[in-house]
Structures are given as structure tokens and as C-alpha cells.
Design an enzyme around this catalytic site. Structure first.
Site, short mmCIF file in Angstrom:
data_model
loop_
_atom_site.label_atom_id
_atom_site.label_comp_id
_atom_site.label_asym_id
_atom_site.label_seq_id
_atom_site.Cartn_x
_atom_site.Cartn_y
_atom_site.Cartn_z
N ILE A 17 0.85 -1.23 0.01
CA ILE A 17 -0.04 0.09 -0.07
C ILE A 17 0.97 1.30 -0.07
O ILE A 17 0.55 2.26 -0.72
CB ILE A 17 -0.86 0.06 1.30
CG1 ILE A 17 -1.91 -1.28 1.08
CG2 ILE A 17 -1.72 1.26 1.26
CD1 ILE A 17 -2.56 -1.53 2.46
N LYS A 39 12.39 -0.32 6.47
CA LYS A 39 13.43 -0.98 7.01
C LYS A 39 13.85 -2.10 5.67
O LYS A 39 14.96 -2.67 5.68
CB LYS A 39 13.00 -1.98 7.95
CG LYS A 39 13.88 -2.88 8.71
CD LYS A 39 13.15 -3.77 9.77
CE LYS A 39 13.94 -4.83 10.36
NZ LYS A 39 13.28 -5.51 11.18
N THR A 41 11.95 -5.18 4.76
CA THR A 41 11.88 -6.50 5.34
C THR A 41 11.79 -7.22 4.01
O THR A 41 11.73 -6.78 3.05
CB THR A 41 10.70 -6.76 6.19
OG1 THR A 41 9.75 -6.34 5.66
CG2 THR A 41 10.75 -5.55 7.19
N ASP A 64 15.00 1.23 10.34
CA ASP A 64 14.01 0.27 11.27
C ASP A 64 13.27 1.26 12.39
O ASP A 64 13.91 1.93 13.19
CB ASP A 64 14.86 -0.65 11.97
CG ASP A 64 13.87 -1.63 12.85
OD1 ASP A 64 12.72 -1.33 13.07
OD2 ASP A 64 14.60 -2.84 13.24
N SER A 90 2.35 -7.40 8.28
CA SER A 90 1.31 -7.17 7.92
C SER A 90 0.50 -8.53 7.75
O SER A 90 -0.83 -8.63 7.40
CB SER A 90 1.08 -6.54 6.67
OG SER A 90 1.93 -7.01 5.52
N ASP A 135 -9.23 -3.01 9.63
CA ASP A 135 -10.77 -3.48 9.98
C ASP A 135 -10.50 -4.32 11.12
O ASP A 135 -11.40 -4.77 11.75
CB ASP A 135 -11.84 -3.54 9.19
CG ASP A 135 -11.30 -4.75 8.19
OD1 ASP A 135 -10.26 -5.43 8.26
OD2 ASP A 135 -12.15 -5.00 7.37
N LYS A 163 -1.76 -4.55 15.92
CA LYS A 163 -2.49 -3.30 15.50
C LYS A 163 -3.44 -2.43 16.15
O LYS A 163 -3.46 -1.27 16.31
CB LYS A 163 -3.06 -3.60 14.03
CG LYS A 163 -2.14 -3.99 12.96
CD LYS A 163 -1.21 -2.92 12.33
CE LYS A 163 -2.18 -1.69 11.66
NZ LYS A 163 -0.89 -0.86 10.99
N ASP A 289 -7.43 -25.46 8.36
CA ASP A 289 -8.11 -23.85 8.55
C ASP A 289 -7.04 -23.29 9.46
O ASP A 289 -6.07 -23.75 10.00
CB ASP A 289 -9.45 -23.92 9.20
CG ASP A 289 -10.32 -22.69 8.98
OD1 ASP A 289 -9.60 -21.84 8.20
OD2 ASP A 289 -11.44 -22.60 9.34
P1 NAD Z 1 3.58 -4.77 3.44
O1 NAD Z 1 3.73 -5.90 4.43
O2 NAD Z 1 3.35 -5.01 2.06
O3 NAD Z 1 4.30 -3.55 3.56
C1 NAD Z 1 4.91 -3.29 5.07
C2 NAD Z 1 6.32 -2.34 4.67
O4 NAD Z 1 6.66 -1.82 5.98
C3 NAD Z 1 7.34 -3.12 3.91
O5 NAD Z 1 7.90 -2.30 3.13
C4 NAD Z 1 8.41 -3.21 5.14
O6 NAD Z 1 9.60 -3.35 4.68
C5 NAD Z 1 8.02 -2.24 6.08
N1 NAD Z 1 8.50 -2.32 7.61
C6 NAD Z 1 7.89 -3.48 8.13
N2 NAD Z 1 8.68 -3.45 9.28
C7 NAD Z 1 9.40 -2.44 9.36
C8 NAD Z 1 10.31 -1.65 10.50
N3 NAD Z 1 10.38 -2.27 11.61
N4 NAD Z 1 10.55 -0.54 10.25
C9 NAD Z 1 10.34 0.12 8.88
N5 NAD Z 1 9.92 -0.31 8.07
C10 NAD Z 1 9.19 -1.68 8.17
O7 NAD Z 1 2.11 -4.05 4.33
P2 NAD Z 1 0.65 -3.37 3.44
O8 NAD Z 1 -0.32 -4.54 2.96
O9 NAD Z 1 1.36 -2.39 2.50
O10 NAD Z 1 0.15 -2.54 4.65
C11 NAD Z 1 0.63 -1.28 5.11
C12 NAD Z 1 -0.17 -0.91 6.22
O11 NAD Z 1 -1.69 -0.96 6.01
C13 NAD Z 1 0.40 -1.78 7.67
O12 NAD Z 1 0.14 -0.89 8.66
C14 NAD Z 1 -1.37 -2.56 7.47
O13 NAD Z 1 -1.47 -2.98 8.88
C15 NAD Z 1 -2.16 -1.61 6.89
N6 NAD Z 1 -3.34 -2.24 6.30
C16 NAD Z 1 -3.16 -3.25 5.22
C17 NAD Z 1 -4.12 -3.77 4.66
C18 NAD Z 1 -4.02 -4.77 3.63
O14 NAD Z 1 -5.01 -5.29 3.09
N7 NAD Z 1 -2.64 -5.21 3.10
C19 NAD Z 1 -5.48 -3.31 5.09
C20 NAD Z 1 -5.71 -2.27 6.05
C21 NAD Z 1 -4.60 -2.06 6.57
#
Ligand code: NAD
Ligand code: TYD
Length: 353
Positions: A17, A39, A41, A64, A90, A135, A163, A289
Site C-alpha cells: 500500500i 526497513k 523487510t 527500522d 502485515s 478493520d 495493530k 483451516d
Molecule cells: P506490507 O507488508 O506490504 O508492507 C509493509 C512495509 O513496512 C514493508 O515495506 C516493510 O519493509 C516495512 N516495514 C516492516 N517493518 C518495518 C520496520 N520495523 N521499520 C520500517 N519499515 C518496516 O504491508 P501493506 O499491506 O502495504 O500494509 C501497510 C499498512 O496498511 C500496514 O500498517 C497494515 O496494517 C495496513 N493495512 C493493510 C491492509 C491490507 O489489506 N494489506 C488493509 C488495511 C490496513
């Protein structure tokens, strides 16, 4: 130092995102500096932003968020005025395998950011700390009803518990110290650049490669899907126009059972790949599951629509077609991202399940 209007720190900008949001903000607001802090990851990938990395309002910092000293340095170096916080672990299945990384990044990392913002901004006006959440903090729904902003928190997985904890700290910093926060809680996203451990990109990848399609349990769990670019547009709206101290639910009233969705993808991809109708559906494999599997998520986003006029821009069918086309045209992205530790992960998760 250049004279940008805002100097926005986006955390997790190399992820799924975050990379869509960073691209949108860079192109739409050239007057603002975007500092992408990540970071990197397994889920973070700078090639997600290759097309915009040379824009003059873009900077990347590999940090980080658990490292509070490094965070302070970035804050001072770039004179950060605003934050949009997405960095997180995530994936629910990974949180079941090992919750501690989720506590460190999602809880400790978020509190570090809040602390650094509070210390740096003091009582100055005009700053925003936008926390991006899910959510899943509301728990699991029965057959009826939708999550609203008033629904009590009831997280059930280690991911959603971490979260929920971060959301509570964000609200605590608003109430206790007057930190100017905004929060959004969104339903499941899908789209390009999605790591193929999550349902939709995993299914697309496996259909393409004629590998088994692992459906957890009976496949009757329900998720409410939103196109990632619509989530980015909602964050943009809330960050700029939302009220301080408020949370906004984001979603598109788009509930599907997992099995309906997998069938839809199989049929769509049979057409795209020139396969016989029904060929990919033969790959569907029911597996054990997920532990504590939440039954149903569904979002009421009427507050966001009424207050800020936000609605999704495309239908699920349109979004899925765009997504499938992107994965078929970008197989080298998937190959690169799945060539490292992903193989071990896949083996562990899906062999003998
Ligand atoms: P993702 O796992 O694709 O990306 C997470 C990013 O955070 C990565 O680039 C990773 O390198 C970075 N990261 C992880 N740990 C870190 C740290 N300690 N320091 C710095 N960077 C770090 O996740 P996403 O799906 O893009 O989700 C982004 C946000 O949106 C999250 O907070 C998630 O909870 C929230 N969210 C996601 C969804 C979904 O469907 N994917 C829905 C609602 C909310
Ligand atoms: P996922 O994409 O992991 O998102 P979340 O758990 O955060 O909602 O999973 C979406 C749904 O798909 C969830 O009900 C679990 C299910 N699922 C499968 O059936 N098979 C899979 O291989 C995966 C990854 C998920």
C-alpha cells in the site's frame, strides 16, 4: 534546504500500500517532500517505486522504526512536518508463527514514532500524524452487521492484537499530549505489487503456474475487498481533509467468500491464459483451516463518504482484471520477490498442511 510546503514522512513506503501512496503523493503534490522510511523487510521492495524514484521531491531512508535514535536523526535531518504511518508486519499467518516481530514493529515502532513526533513538534500547530490501520482490530462479524467507527475493539489474531494496540497508543497520544492524530481502518486491499503470500496474489501466482490453490477450511470466510489505489485515495483525503482526533473506516461494500473469489479468479485466468473453461478450478485444494480464523469482515464507510465525499473509483471485477493483467505482465517482479526466503516460507506453510 529546499522550500517544500510540507515535509511528509511516509513509513513503509516500499511495501504494497505504501508504494501506491508514495507514487500518488509524489505526482499529485510536487510542492511537498516525501521521505519514504522503510526497513526493507521481505515485504519491502524499492523496485516498486523505480518509476518515480528520480523525482526531485522524493527521498528514501533505510531505517527500522524500532530504532528510536535513527528515527530522531531522520526527523531532524528532513525537518519532518507530517507523518503517514504504514510500516508494519502485515500478514496474519506469519503473526501466528511468530508474534514477537509484530509486537516490536507494530507496537514498539509505532510508540517510537509517536514519541519522536511529540518531542519534535511540541505544541506547534499545523502538523498531522496519520496512522494507517485495519478493520481486523474490530474482530470477527457474524452473518449480519458492519464494522463502524463505534464498534468495540476485539482483535483475535496476534497481527490484529498488535495493530489494535498501536491504535490505542495513537489515541492515547492524542488525548494525553494533544498530538494531532488522524486514523483510518481499512478492509482487505488487493492490486499490483502485492506480496504473493496474501490470498489474491498467491492464487494468481499459483493458477498461472498450475500449482495447488490452498483454500483454508471450507472457504466460507468472508472478506470485504478494496482496490489498493482507492485505499491510497482515501488516505490522501483523510490526511488532507479529515478531522484531528478522528478515525475513519475505509471500504467498498464488497463482500466475497474466499471460495467464490477463487472460482472467479480461476474463470478469469482460464480466459486470459487460453485454457479450457474449468481447468484452473481443478487446482482448488482445501487445506487445514487457519487457527482462530476470523469468519467475516465488512466495513461501513459511510462516515468517510458523508464527511469527505470519498467513494471507491472502480468495481471489484474491474480491479481484479487490472490486477491479473499486471501479474501476467510482470512475472519477473514475482520471480524476484519469491526467489529468496519466500520458498522456505511457502514450503513450511503449505507442505503437509
Ligand atoms: P506490507 O507488508 O506490504 O508492507 C509493509 C512495509 O513496512 C514493508 O515495506 C516493510 O519493509 C516495512 N516495514 C516492516 N517493518 C518495518 C520496520 N520495523 N521499520 C520500517 N519499515 C518496516 O504491508 P501493506 O499491506 O502495504 O500494509 C501497510 C499498512 O496498511 C500496514 O500498517 C497494515 O496494517 C495496513 N493495512 C493493510 C491492509 C491490507 O489489506 N494489506 C488493509 C488495511 C490496513
Ligand atoms: P489474507 O490475504 O491473508 O488476508 P487476511 O487474513 O488479513 O484477511 O487472507 C484472506 C482470506 O483468505 C482469509 O480468510 C484467509 C484466506 N486464505 C486462504 O484460504 N488461503 C491462503 O493461502 C491464504 C493466504 C489466505
Amino acid at each position: 534546504m529546499e522550500n517544500f510546503q510540507k515535509r511528509i514522512l511516509v513509513t513503509g513506503g516500499a511495501g504494497f500500500i505504501g508504494s501506491h501512496l508514495v507514487r500518488r503523493l509524489l505526482q499529485k503534490y510536487p510542492q511537498n517532500l516525501i521521505v519514504n522510511l522503510d526497513k526493507l523487510t521481505y515485504a519491502g521492495n524499492l523496485t516498486n517505486l523505480e518509476d518515480v524514484e528520480n523525482l526531485p521531491n522524493y527521498v528514501f531512508e533505510k531505517v527500522d522504526i524500532v530504532d528510536v535514535i535513527a528515527l530522531k536523526e531522520v526527523f531532524e535531518k528532513h525537518k519532518i512536518t507530517d507523518i503517514i504511518h504504514l510500516a508494519a508486519e502485515s500478514h496474519v499467518d506469519r503473526s501466528i508463527e511468530g508474534p514477537m516481530e509484530f509486537v516490536m514493529t507494530n507496537v514498539v515502532g509505532t510508540v517510537n514514532l509517536l514519541q519522536v513526533a511529540k518531542d519534535s513538534w511540541g505544541k506547534e500547530e499545523g502538523h498531522v500524524f496519520h496512522h494507517v490501520s485495519t478493520d481486523e482490530v474490530y474482530g470477527s462479524l457474524g452473518e449480519e452487521g458492519l464494522f463502524t467507527e463505534e464498534t468495540s475493539y476485539d482483535p483475535r489474531s496476534p497481527y490484529s492484537a498488535s495493530k489494535a494496540s498501536s491504535d490505542h497508543f495513537v489515541m492515547a497520544f492524542y488525548h494525553t499530549y494533544g498530538l494531532p492524530i488522524k486514523m483510518s481502518n481499512c478492509s482487505n486491499n488487493y492490486g499490483s505489487h502485492h506480496f504473493p503470500e496474501k490470498l489474491i496474489p498467491l492464487m494468481i501466482h499459483n493458477i498461472k503456474n498450475s500449482k495447488p490453490l490452498p483454500v483454508y477450511g471450507k472457504g466460507d470466510n468472508i472478506r470485504d475487498w478494496l482496490w489498493v489505489e482507492d485505499h491510497a485515495s482515501a488516505i490522501d483525503k483523510i490526511f488532507h481533509e479529515g478531522r484531528i482526533g478522528e478515525s475513519y473506516n475505509v471500504g467498498g461494500l464488497n463482500e466475497w467468500t474466499n471460495i467464490e473469489l477463487v472460482h472467479f479468479l480461476c474463470r478469469l485466468m482460464d480466459k486470459k491464459l487460453g485454457r479450457e473453461a474449468g481447468e484452473s478450478e481443478k487446482l482448488i485444494t482445501y487445506v487445514t483451516d487457519r487457527a482462530g480464523h476470523d469468519k467475516r469482515y465488512a466495513i461501513d464507510a459511510s462516515k468517510l463518504e458523508k464527511e469527505l465525499g470519498w467513494t471507491p473509483s472502480i468495481t471489484f471485477e474491474e480491479g481484479l482484471e487490472k490486477t491479473v493483467d499486471w501479474y501476467l505482465e510482470n512475472s519477473e517482479w514475482v520471480d524476484r520477490i519469491t526467489s529468496g526466503s519466500y520458498k522456505e516460507y511457502y514450503q513450511k506453510m503449505y507442505t503437509n498442511r
